[in-house]
Design an enzyme around this catalytic site. Structure first.
Site, short mmCIF file in Angstrom:
data_model
loop_
_atom_site.label_atom_id
_atom_site.label_comp_id
_atom_site.label_asym_id
_atom_site.label_seq_id
_atom_site.Cartn_x
_atom_site.Cartn_y
_atom_site.Cartn_z
CB SER A 37 -0.97 0.02 1.18
OG SER A 37 -0.28 0.22 2.40
CE LYS A 76 -2.69 2.19 5.00
NZ LYS A 76 -2.44 1.30 3.91
#
Length: 180
Positions: A37, A76
């Site tokens: 990701s 993230k």
């Protein structure tokens, strides 16, 4: 005399181990990226050091407990800070109505060949029904926007939930250095 030297050596090692444990507990923590990701910035299996007490700024890469997967942590990028409006239009980021360049995505965008954007259009109103990132929360995205389970899916992250601010890759050796 020899017993005194042994005692000094033992004390030295005990103090050193204590210092390392204290640093690990209060200052930094090793982090491992699991999944794709955050590609191309961080790759699956890379290991990094994250600072526990670092101030969080826009575009920092942070770790936090996965709200939808107990026992797992997510890595993230912080996009929206408290009070910010966040929107994507035509694969372009807008924060508080201002256009922001995301140079860390340029290489990835250049490799796309299907004519589709890396990041589909959205704004906070369409995702959550409110316009701004609430006080005490952050909006995060993965760099690999097409597959990332990030703020668009899991919602806002409490600032208090941030575990580390990732700053340095130490594994694999060919990637040693600061995180962009």
């Amino acid at each position: 005399m020899k017993a005194k030297e042994i005692a000094k050596s033992i004390l030295f090692y005990v103090v050193m181990v204590g210092a390392v444990i204290a640093l690990r507990h209060y200052v930094f923590s090793p982090v491992e990226a699991i999944g794709d990701s955050m590609k191309p910035t961080i790759n699956d299996g890379e290991r990094m050091f994250g600072l526990k007490l670092a101030e969080i700024e826009r575009f920092d890469i942070v770790t936090f407990p996965a709200p939808d997967d107990p026992g797992r942590d997510y890595v993230k990028r912080v996009i929206g800070l408290p009070g910010d409006t966040v929107a994507y239009k035509n694969d372009q980021l807008y924060i508080n109505g201002k256009k922001y360049e995301e140079s860390y995505l340029d290489e990835f965008k250049g490799k796309l060949t299907d004519g589709q954007p890396l990041t589909n259009d959205f704004d906070l109103q369409s995702l959550f029904g409110y316009e701004k990132v609430p006080a005490g929360q952050l909006f995060v995205l993965g760099d690999n926007r097409r597959i990332s389970k990030d703020g668009r899916i899991i919602g806002m992250i409490d600032e208090e939930a941030i575990l580390t601010n990732v700053k340095f890759v130490f594994w694999p050796p060919n990637r040693i250095g600061t995180v962009d």
